[in-house]
Design a protein around this motif. Structure first.
Motif, PDB file in Angstrom:
ATOM      1  N   MET A  26       9.417  10.538 -18.243  1.00  0.00           N
ATOM      2  CA  MET A  26       9.796  10.849 -19.613  1.00  0.00           C
ATOM      3  C   MET A  26       8.744  11.736 -20.274  1.00  0.00           C
ATOM      4  O   MET A  26       9.070  12.703 -20.975  1.00  0.00           O
ATOM      5  N   THR A  27       7.472  11.429 -20.041  1.00  0.00           N
ATOM      6  CA  THR A  27       6.387  12.232 -20.612  1.00  0.00           C
ATOM      7  C   THR A  27       6.462  13.665 -20.107  1.00  0.00           C
ATOM      8  O   THR A  27       6.372  14.623 -20.880  1.00  0.00           O
ATOM      9  N   ALA A  28       6.632  13.819 -18.789  1.00  0.00           N
ATOM     10  CA  ALA A  28       6.679  15.158 -18.203  1.00  0.00           C
ATOM     11  C   ALA A  28       7.891  15.943 -18.716  1.00  0.00           C
ATOM     12  O   ALA A  28       7.774  17.117 -19.101  1.00  0.00           O
ATOM     13  N   GLU A  29       9.059  15.301 -18.741  1.00  0.00           N
ATOM     14  CA  GLU A  29      10.259  16.010 -19.172  1.00  0.00           C
ATOM     15  C   GLU A  29      10.177  16.393 -20.647  1.00  0.00           C
ATOM     16  O   GLU A  29      10.591  17.494 -21.036  1.00  0.00           O
ATOM     17  N   ALA A  30       9.638  15.496 -21.477  1.00  0.00           N
ATOM     18  CA  ALA A  30       9.499  15.815 -22.906  1.00  0.00           C
ATOM     19  C   ALA A  30       8.597  17.033 -23.092  1.00  0.00           C
ATOM     20  O   ALA A  30       8.911  17.938 -23.878  1.00  0.00           O
ATOM     21  N   CYS A  31       7.480  17.060 -22.367  1.00  0.00           N
ATOM     22  CA  CYS A  31       6.545  18.189 -22.495  1.00  0.00           C
ATOM     23  C   CYS A  31       7.176  19.483 -21.990  1.00  0.00           C
ATOM     24  O   CYS A  31       7.029  20.550 -22.615  1.00  0.00           O
ATOM     25  N   ARG A  63      -0.525  17.833 -17.957  1.00  0.00           N
ATOM     26  CA  ARG A  63      -1.050  19.199 -18.008  1.00  0.00           C
ATOM     27  C   ARG A  63      -0.015  20.123 -17.393  1.00  0.00           C
ATOM     28  O   ARG A  63       0.668  19.748 -16.439  1.00  0.00           O
ATOM     29  N   GLU A  64       0.047  21.303 -17.921  1.00  0.00           N
ATOM     30  CA  GLU A  64       1.041  22.253 -17.450  1.00  0.00           C
ATOM     31  C   GLU A  64       0.893  22.492 -15.954  1.00  0.00           C
ATOM     32  O   GLU A  64      -0.195  22.798 -15.455  1.00  0.00           O
ATOM     33  N   GLY A  65       1.984  22.277 -15.218  1.00  0.00           N
ATOM     34  CA  GLY A  65       1.978  22.530 -13.781  1.00  0.00           C
ATOM     35  C   GLY A  65       1.410  21.418 -12.938  1.00  0.00           C
ATOM     36  O   GLY A  65       1.252  21.588 -11.719  1.00  0.00           O
ATOM     37  N   GLU A  66       1.090  20.263 -13.539  1.00  0.00           N
ATOM     38  CA  GLU A  66       0.497  19.156 -12.789  1.00  0.00           C
ATOM     39  C   GLU A  66       1.309  17.881 -12.977  1.00  0.00           C
ATOM     40  O   GLU A  66       2.123  17.760 -13.893  1.00  0.00           O
ATOM     41  N   GLU A  67       1.060  16.918 -12.071  1.00  0.00           N
ATOM     42  CA  GLU A  67       1.673  15.604 -12.203  1.00  0.00           C
ATOM     43  C   GLU A  67       1.056  14.856 -13.379  1.00  0.00           C
ATOM     44  O   GLU A  67      -0.114  15.075 -13.723  1.00  0.00           O
ATOM     45  N   VAL A  68       1.819  13.985 -13.992  1.00  0.00           N
ATOM     46  CA  VAL A  68       1.302  13.164 -15.091  1.00  0.00           C
ATOM     47  C   VAL A  68       0.299  12.155 -14.546  1.00  0.00           C
ATOM     48  O   VAL A  68       0.570  11.463 -13.558  1.00  0.00           O
ATOM     49  N   GLU A  69      -0.866  12.106 -15.158  1.00  0.00           N
ATOM     50  CA  GLU A  69      -1.891  11.131 -14.780  1.00  0.00           C
ATOM     51  C   GLU A  69      -1.690   9.855 -15.593  1.00  0.00           C
ATOM     52  O   GLU A  69      -1.562   9.908 -16.812  1.00  0.00           O
TER      53      GLU A  69
END
Length: 396
Positions: A26-31, A63-69
Protein backbone atom coordinates in the motif's frame (compact mmCIF):
# COMPACT_ATOMS: atom_id res chain seq x y z
CA UNK A 1 -0.87 18.00 -8.99
CA UNK A 2 -4.18 18.16 -10.82
CA UNK A 3 -7.23 18.11 -8.55
CA UNK A 4 -8.74 15.18 -10.48
CA UNK A 5 -5.63 13.04 -9.97
CA UNK A 6 -5.47 14.01 -6.29
CA UNK A 7 -9.13 13.02 -5.88
CA UNK A 8 -8.47 9.61 -7.45
CA UNK A 9 -5.70 8.94 -4.94
CA UNK A 10 -7.72 10.05 -1.92
CA UNK A 11 -10.72 8.00 -3.10
CA UNK A 12 -8.48 4.95 -3.51
CA UNK A 13 -7.25 5.36 0.06
CA UNK A 14 -10.75 5.94 1.45
CA UNK A 15 -11.98 2.83 -0.38
CA UNK A 16 -9.39 0.76 1.48
CA UNK A 17 -6.54 0.62 -1.06
CA UNK A 18 -7.91 -2.79 -2.06
CA UNK A 19 -5.38 -3.28 -4.85
CA UNK A 20 -2.66 -3.61 -2.21
CA UNK A 21 -2.63 -6.68 0.04
CA UNK A 22 -0.03 -5.62 2.61
CA UNK A 23 1.04 -2.34 4.29
CA UNK A 24 4.33 -2.23 2.37
CA UNK A 25 2.50 -2.72 -0.93
CA UNK A 26 0.00 0.00 0.00
CA UNK A 27 2.84 2.39 0.85
CA UNK A 28 4.62 1.72 -2.44
CA UNK A 29 1.47 2.00 -4.57
CA UNK A 30 0.38 5.23 -2.85
CA UNK A 31 3.79 6.80 -3.48
CA UNK A 32 3.89 5.64 -7.10
CA UNK A 33 0.41 7.05 -7.68
CA UNK A 34 1.45 10.40 -6.17
CA UNK A 35 4.60 10.58 -8.28
CA UNK A 36 2.63 9.72 -11.43
CA UNK A 37 0.18 12.51 -10.53
CA UNK A 38 2.98 15.08 -10.34
CA UNK A 39 4.19 15.12 -6.71
CA UNK A 40 8.01 15.03 -6.97
CA UNK A 41 8.60 12.56 -4.13
CA UNK A 42 12.03 11.02 -3.70
CA UNK A 43 11.59 9.50 -0.23
CA UNK A 44 8.51 8.94 1.91
CA UNK A 45 8.30 7.59 5.45
CA UNK A 46 5.42 6.60 7.67
CA UNK A 47 6.07 6.08 11.38
CA UNK A 48 3.47 4.30 13.52
CA UNK A 49 3.61 4.04 17.29
CA UNK A 50 2.53 0.59 18.49
CA UNK A 51 0.89 -0.90 21.55
CA UNK A 52 3.54 -3.51 22.25
CA UNK A 53 5.53 -4.32 25.43
CA UNK A 54 8.88 -4.16 23.61
CA UNK A 55 8.39 -2.20 20.39
CA UNK A 56 7.90 1.58 20.36
CA UNK A 57 7.00 1.78 16.72
CA UNK A 58 7.23 0.55 13.14
CA UNK A 59 8.32 2.43 10.06
CA UNK A 60 7.86 2.03 6.32
CA UNK A 61 10.36 3.87 4.12
CA UNK A 62 9.81 4.23 0.37
CA UNK A 63 12.46 5.52 -2.04
CA UNK A 64 11.95 5.99 -5.72
CA UNK A 65 12.90 2.81 -7.57
CA UNK A 66 13.49 0.74 -4.43
CA UNK A 67 11.62 -1.78 -2.29
CA UNK A 68 9.85 -0.45 0.80
CA UNK A 69 12.00 -0.86 3.90
CA UNK A 70 10.15 -2.06 7.00
CA UNK A 71 11.71 -1.53 10.40
CA UNK A 72 10.93 -1.53 14.10
CA UNK A 73 12.39 0.49 16.95
CA UNK A 74 12.29 -0.31 20.65
CA UNK A 75 11.66 2.09 23.52
CA UNK A 76 15.38 2.72 23.99
CA UNK A 77 15.29 5.04 20.98
CA UNK A 78 13.55 7.64 23.15
CA UNK A 79 16.76 8.04 25.17
CA UNK A 80 19.12 8.37 22.19
CA UNK A 81 20.75 11.64 21.07
CA UNK A 82 19.57 10.93 17.51
CA UNK A 83 15.91 10.99 18.55
CA UNK A 84 16.44 14.04 20.77
CA UNK A 85 17.70 15.96 17.72
CA UNK A 86 15.21 14.50 15.25
CA UNK A 87 12.40 16.44 13.57
CA UNK A 88 10.14 13.46 14.30
CA UNK A 89 10.46 14.17 18.02
CA UNK A 90 8.81 17.54 17.43
CA UNK A 91 6.02 15.82 15.50
CA UNK A 92 5.44 13.10 18.12
CA UNK A 93 5.72 15.27 21.23
CA UNK A 94 4.20 18.55 20.03
CA UNK A 95 2.03 17.47 17.11
CA UNK A 96 3.63 20.14 14.91
CA UNK A 97 4.67 20.05 11.27
CA UNK A 98 8.39 20.47 10.54
CA UNK A 99 9.59 21.95 7.23
CA UNK A 100 13.19 22.07 6.13
CA UNK A 101 14.26 23.70 2.88
CA UNK A 102 17.86 22.59 2.59
CA UNK A 103 19.14 25.86 1.15
CA UNK A 104 17.01 28.20 3.27
CA UNK A 105 19.09 29.58 6.19
CA UNK A 106 15.87 30.42 8.01
CA UNK A 107 14.89 26.74 8.26
CA UNK A 108 15.49 25.15 11.62
CA UNK A 109 18.52 22.90 11.45
CA UNK A 110 18.51 19.24 12.45
CA UNK A 111 21.56 16.93 12.05
CA UNK A 112 19.34 14.66 9.95
CA UNK A 113 19.15 17.40 7.33
CA UNK A 114 22.91 17.11 6.71
CA UNK A 115 22.40 13.49 5.63
CA UNK A 116 19.49 14.48 3.42
CA UNK A 117 21.43 17.33 1.81
CA UNK A 118 24.29 14.94 1.04
CA UNK A 119 21.80 12.76 -0.88
CA UNK A 120 20.64 15.68 -2.99
CA UNK A 121 17.44 16.45 -1.08
CA UNK A 122 16.15 19.99 -1.52
CA UNK A 123 13.11 19.95 0.74
CA UNK A 124 11.77 17.95 3.71
CA UNK A 125 8.39 17.97 5.41
CA UNK A 126 7.41 15.94 8.50
CA UNK A 127 3.72 16.01 9.27
CA UNK A 128 1.67 14.70 12.21
CA UNK A 129 -0.88 12.02 11.37
CA UNK A 130 -3.59 11.85 14.01
CA UNK A 131 -5.67 8.76 14.69
CA UNK A 132 -9.25 8.89 15.96
CA UNK A 133 -8.09 8.05 19.49
CA UNK A 134 -5.98 11.22 19.54
CA UNK A 135 -2.63 9.46 19.21
CA UNK A 136 -0.09 11.22 17.00
CA UNK A 137 1.93 9.36 14.40
CA UNK A 138 4.10 10.82 11.65
CA UNK A 139 4.87 10.94 7.95
CA UNK A 140 7.89 12.44 6.22
CA UNK A 141 8.13 13.67 2.62
CA UNK A 142 11.35 14.56 0.81
CA UNK A 143 12.13 15.73 -2.70
CA UNK A 144 15.12 16.42 -4.92
CA UNK A 145 13.04 18.77 -7.06
CA UNK A 146 14.90 22.06 -7.74
CA UNK A 147 13.53 24.66 -5.35
CA UNK A 148 11.79 22.02 -3.21
CA UNK A 149 8.07 21.51 -2.84
CA UNK A 150 5.78 24.19 -4.23
CA UNK A 151 2.74 25.51 -2.38
CA UNK A 152 0.57 23.25 -4.56
CA UNK A 153 2.69 20.25 -3.60
CA UNK A 154 2.32 21.04 0.11
CA UNK A 155 -1.44 21.48 -0.31
CA UNK A 156 -1.61 18.06 -1.99
CA UNK A 157 0.34 16.47 0.88
CA UNK A 158 -2.06 17.99 3.39
CA UNK A 159 -5.05 16.71 1.38
CA UNK A 160 -3.65 13.17 1.37
CA UNK A 161 -2.81 13.02 5.09
CA UNK A 162 -6.37 12.48 6.39
CA UNK A 163 -7.40 9.59 4.12
CA UNK A 164 -3.94 8.11 4.59
CA UNK A 165 -4.43 8.32 8.36
CA UNK A 166 -7.76 6.47 8.18
CA UNK A 167 -6.49 3.49 6.16
CA UNK A 168 -3.30 3.39 8.23
CA UNK A 169 -5.31 3.41 11.44
CA UNK A 170 -7.44 0.48 10.26
CA UNK A 171 -4.33 -1.54 9.37
CA UNK A 172 -2.68 -0.52 12.65
CA UNK A 173 -5.70 -1.48 14.76
CA UNK A 174 -5.81 -4.95 13.25
CA UNK A 175 -2.10 -5.39 13.80
CA UNK A 176 -2.48 -4.12 17.38
CA UNK A 177 -5.23 -6.68 17.98
CA UNK A 178 -2.97 -9.42 16.61
CA UNK A 179 -0.05 -8.31 18.79
CA UNK A 180 -2.15 -8.05 21.96
CA UNK A 181 -3.65 -11.48 21.39
CA UNK A 182 -0.19 -12.87 20.68
CA UNK A 183 1.12 -11.23 23.87
CA UNK A 184 -1.66 -12.37 26.19
CA UNK A 185 -2.94 -15.68 24.80
CA UNK A 186 -0.27 -16.83 22.33
CA UNK A 187 -0.05 -16.70 18.56
CA UNK A 188 -2.00 -19.87 17.77
CA UNK A 189 -4.86 -18.97 20.12
CA UNK A 190 -4.73 -15.35 18.97
CA UNK A 191 -5.15 -16.33 15.34
CA UNK A 192 -8.18 -18.45 16.22
CA UNK A 193 -9.81 -15.69 18.28
CA UNK A 194 -9.21 -13.09 15.57
CA UNK A 195 -10.62 -15.57 13.07
CA UNK A 196 -13.94 -15.58 14.92
CA UNK A 197 -13.68 -18.26 17.62
CA UNK A 198 -14.99 -15.98 20.36
CA UNK A 199 -17.96 -17.89 21.76
CA UNK A 200 -18.06 -20.38 24.57
CA UNK A 201 -18.13 -23.83 23.06
CA UNK A 202 -15.82 -22.93 20.17
CA UNK A 203 -13.14 -25.55 20.75
CA UNK A 204 -11.21 -28.32 19.06
CA UNK A 205 -9.52 -31.53 20.05
CA UNK A 206 -5.79 -31.48 19.43
CA UNK A 207 -2.96 -33.90 20.04
CA UNK A 208 -0.05 -32.17 21.72
CA UNK A 209 2.95 -32.53 23.95
CA UNK A 210 2.20 -30.78 27.24
CA UNK A 211 4.64 -28.80 29.36
CA UNK A 212 3.78 -27.84 32.93
CA UNK A 213 6.39 -26.28 35.17
CA UNK A 214 6.79 -24.28 38.36
CA UNK A 215 9.46 -22.69 40.49
CA UNK A 216 10.74 -24.50 43.55
CA UNK A 217 10.36 -22.67 46.87
CA UNK A 218 8.22 -19.90 45.42
CA UNK A 219 5.99 -19.57 48.48
CA UNK A 220 8.97 -19.06 50.81
CA UNK A 221 10.54 -16.68 48.30
CA UNK A 222 7.36 -14.58 48.18
CA UNK A 223 7.21 -14.46 51.97
CA UNK A 224 10.72 -13.09 52.54
CA UNK A 225 11.19 -10.74 49.57
CA UNK A 226 9.34 -7.55 48.56
CA UNK A 227 6.57 -8.10 46.02
CA UNK A 228 8.34 -5.95 43.42
CA UNK A 229 11.46 -8.12 43.71
CA UNK A 230 9.42 -11.30 43.39
CA UNK A 231 7.79 -10.01 40.19
CA UNK A 232 11.18 -9.15 38.73
CA UNK A 233 12.53 -12.60 39.62
CA UNK A 234 9.50 -14.25 38.03
CA UNK A 235 10.01 -12.28 34.83
CA UNK A 236 13.65 -13.40 34.60
CA UNK A 237 12.64 -16.95 35.46
CA UNK A 238 9.95 -17.07 32.77
CA UNK A 239 12.42 -15.62 30.25
CA UNK A 240 14.53 -18.74 30.85
CA UNK A 241 11.67 -20.91 29.55
CA UNK A 242 9.65 -18.89 27.04
CA UNK A 243 12.48 -18.39 24.55
CA UNK A 244 13.27 -22.11 24.58
CA UNK A 245 9.61 -23.14 24.29
CA UNK A 246 8.88 -20.83 21.37
CA UNK A 247 12.21 -21.61 19.73
CA UNK A 248 11.24 -25.29 19.60
CA UNK A 249 7.72 -24.83 18.25
CA UNK A 250 5.72 -24.54 21.46
CA UNK A 251 3.14 -22.02 22.56
CA UNK A 252 2.85 -20.64 26.06
CA UNK A 253 -0.84 -20.69 26.99
CA UNK A 254 -0.85 -19.52 30.56
CA UNK A 255 1.19 -18.18 33.48
CA UNK A 256 -0.28 -19.24 36.83
CA UNK A 257 1.69 -17.56 39.60
CA UNK A 258 5.04 -19.30 39.22
CA UNK A 259 3.50 -21.98 36.97
CA UNK A 260 3.67 -22.16 33.21
CA UNK A 261 1.49 -24.18 30.83
CA UNK A 262 2.64 -24.70 27.25
CA UNK A 263 1.66 -26.98 24.41
CA UNK A 264 3.54 -28.28 21.38
CA UNK A 265 0.98 -29.24 18.70
CA UNK A 266 1.41 -32.58 16.94
CA UNK A 267 0.22 -33.05 13.38
CA UNK A 268 -1.34 -36.48 13.55
CA UNK A 269 -1.63 -36.67 9.75
CA UNK A 270 2.12 -36.17 9.35
CA UNK A 271 2.93 -38.44 12.26
CA UNK A 272 5.59 -36.16 13.75
CA UNK A 273 5.00 -36.99 17.44
CA UNK A 274 8.54 -38.28 17.97
CA UNK A 275 10.05 -35.19 16.34
CA UNK A 276 7.85 -32.82 18.36
CA UNK A 277 8.59 -34.56 21.67
CA UNK A 278 12.31 -34.53 20.93
CA UNK A 279 12.11 -30.77 20.50
CA UNK A 280 10.16 -30.50 23.75
CA UNK A 281 12.96 -32.31 25.55
CA UNK A 282 15.54 -30.01 23.95
CA UNK A 283 13.55 -27.02 25.19
CA UNK A 284 13.43 -28.53 28.69
CA UNK A 285 17.21 -29.01 28.73
CA UNK A 286 17.80 -25.45 27.52
CA UNK A 287 15.43 -24.08 30.16
CA UNK A 288 17.11 -26.15 32.87
CA UNK A 289 20.51 -24.71 31.94
CA UNK A 290 19.13 -21.16 31.85
CA UNK A 291 17.43 -21.46 35.24
CA UNK A 292 20.55 -22.99 36.79
CA UNK A 293 22.59 -20.06 35.46
CA UNK A 294 20.10 -17.49 36.76
CA UNK A 295 21.53 -15.51 39.69
CA UNK A 296 19.67 -12.64 41.31
CA UNK A 297 21.45 -10.48 43.92
CA UNK A 298 19.32 -9.45 46.91
CA UNK A 299 21.39 -7.41 49.32
CA UNK A 300 24.44 -9.46 50.28
CA UNK A 301 22.86 -12.70 49.08
CA UNK A 302 22.73 -14.07 45.54
CA UNK A 303 19.53 -16.02 45.00
CA UNK A 304 19.75 -19.20 42.90
CA UNK A 305 16.79 -21.11 41.55
CA UNK A 306 15.46 -24.54 40.65
CA UNK A 307 12.33 -25.53 38.83
CA UNK A 308 10.45 -28.65 37.84
CA UNK A 309 8.82 -29.49 34.53
CA UNK A 310 6.52 -32.40 33.69
CA UNK A 311 6.21 -33.61 30.11
CA UNK A 312 3.28 -35.58 28.78
CA UNK A 313 1.64 -36.21 25.41
CA UNK A 314 -2.05 -36.72 24.68
CA UNK A 315 -5.29 -35.26 23.38
CA UNK A 316 -6.49 -31.96 24.78
CA UNK A 317 -9.60 -29.84 24.35
CA UNK A 318 -8.42 -26.48 23.09
CA UNK A 319 -10.73 -23.47 23.02
CA UNK A 320 -13.01 -21.04 24.89
CA UNK A 321 -13.95 -21.83 28.48
CA UNK A 322 -15.57 -19.49 30.97
CA UNK A 323 -18.79 -17.82 32.05
CA UNK A 324 -20.90 -15.09 30.50
CA UNK A 325 -18.81 -12.68 28.48
CA UNK A 326 -15.57 -13.52 30.33
CA UNK A 327 -13.76 -16.34 28.55
CA UNK A 328 -10.34 -17.88 28.60
CA UNK A 329 -8.75 -19.53 25.58
CA UNK A 330 -6.95 -22.50 27.10
CA UNK A 331 -6.70 -26.27 27.09
CA UNK A 332 -8.22 -28.86 29.41
CA UNK A 333 -8.59 -32.61 29.62
CA UNK A 334 -7.21 -35.65 31.44
CA UNK A 335 -3.86 -35.21 29.71
CA UNK A 336 -3.45 -31.72 31.18
CA UNK A 337 -4.56 -32.97 34.62
CA UNK A 338 -1.97 -35.74 34.50
CA UNK A 339 0.79 -33.30 33.56
CA UNK A 340 -0.19 -31.11 36.52
CA UNK A 341 -0.01 -34.08 38.90
CA UNK A 342 3.34 -35.20 37.49
CA UNK A 343 4.76 -31.72 37.98
CA UNK A 344 4.16 -32.04 41.72
CA UNK A 345 6.14 -35.31 41.68
CA UNK A 346 9.23 -33.50 40.37
CA UNK A 347 9.56 -31.77 43.74
CA UNK A 348 9.07 -34.95 45.75
CA UNK A 349 11.77 -36.72 43.70
CA UNK A 350 14.19 -33.78 43.55
CA UNK A 351 14.08 -33.88 39.76
CA UNK A 352 13.98 -31.07 37.22
CA UNK A 353 12.48 -33.04 34.33
CA UNK A 354 10.02 -35.91 34.63
CA UNK A 355 8.00 -37.54 31.88
CA UNK A 356 4.95 -39.73 31.67
CA UNK A 357 5.26 -43.24 30.30
CA UNK A 358 3.53 -42.13 27.13
CA UNK A 359 5.99 -39.26 26.56
CA UNK A 360 9.01 -41.50 27.29
CA UNK A 361 7.72 -44.10 24.82
CA UNK A 362 7.33 -41.49 22.08
CA UNK A 363 10.56 -39.62 22.83
CA UNK A 364 13.03 -42.49 23.08
CA UNK A 365 15.97 -40.93 24.87
CA UNK A 366 17.99 -42.00 27.87
CA UNK A 367 15.16 -42.28 30.39
CA UNK A 368 15.32 -43.93 33.79
CA UNK A 369 12.15 -45.36 35.34
CA UNK A 370 11.51 -43.72 38.69
CA UNK A 371 8.65 -45.98 39.72
CA UNK A 372 4.88 -46.13 39.78
CA UNK A 373 2.97 -43.43 41.63
CA UNK A 374 -0.70 -43.15 42.55
CA UNK A 375 -2.14 -40.04 40.90
CA UNK A 376 -5.16 -38.28 42.38
CA UNK A 377 -8.12 -38.57 40.04
CA UNK A 378 -6.67 -41.49 38.08
CA UNK A 379 -7.69 -45.08 38.74
CA UNK A 380 -4.30 -46.57 37.89
CA UNK A 381 -0.86 -45.72 39.24
CA UNK A 382 1.32 -44.03 36.63
CA UNK A 383 4.89 -44.90 35.68
CA UNK A 384 7.15 -41.88 35.85
CA UNK A 385 10.47 -41.42 34.10
CA UNK A 386 13.45 -39.16 34.68
CA UNK A 387 16.54 -38.35 32.66
CA UNK A 388 19.51 -40.60 33.40
CA UNK A 389 21.77 -37.55 33.17
CA UNK A 390 20.07 -35.91 36.16
CA UNK A 391 21.12 -36.46 39.72
CA UNK A 392 18.27 -36.11 42.22
CA UNK A 393 18.62 -33.14 44.55
CA UNK A 394 17.37 -33.40 48.11
CA UNK A 395 14.55 -30.93 48.63
CA UNK A 396 14.54 -28.88 51.82
Amino acid sequence: MESSELQRITSWLIDGAWSSKAPAEMTAEACERMVAAGLPLWRFGIFIRTLHPEIFGRNFIWREGEEVEIGTVDFEILETPEFARSPLRVVFEQGLEVRGRMEDPRSKHFPFFDDMRAEGVTDYVATPMQFLDGSVHATSWTTRHPGGFTDDHIAAIHAIIKPLARITEIISLRRTAEMLLDTYVGNRAGARILGGQIRRGHNDTMQAAIWLSDLRGFTALSDRLPAETVVEILNHYFDCQVAAIRGHGGEVLKFMGDGLLAVFPIDEYVGDAAHVCTRVLEAARESRASVEALAYPVGDVVERFRFGVALHVGNILYGNIGGGNRLDFTCIGPAVNLAARLEKITGRLGRTVVASEMFANVCRHDWHELGEFPIAGFSKAQRVYGLTEETPVAMA
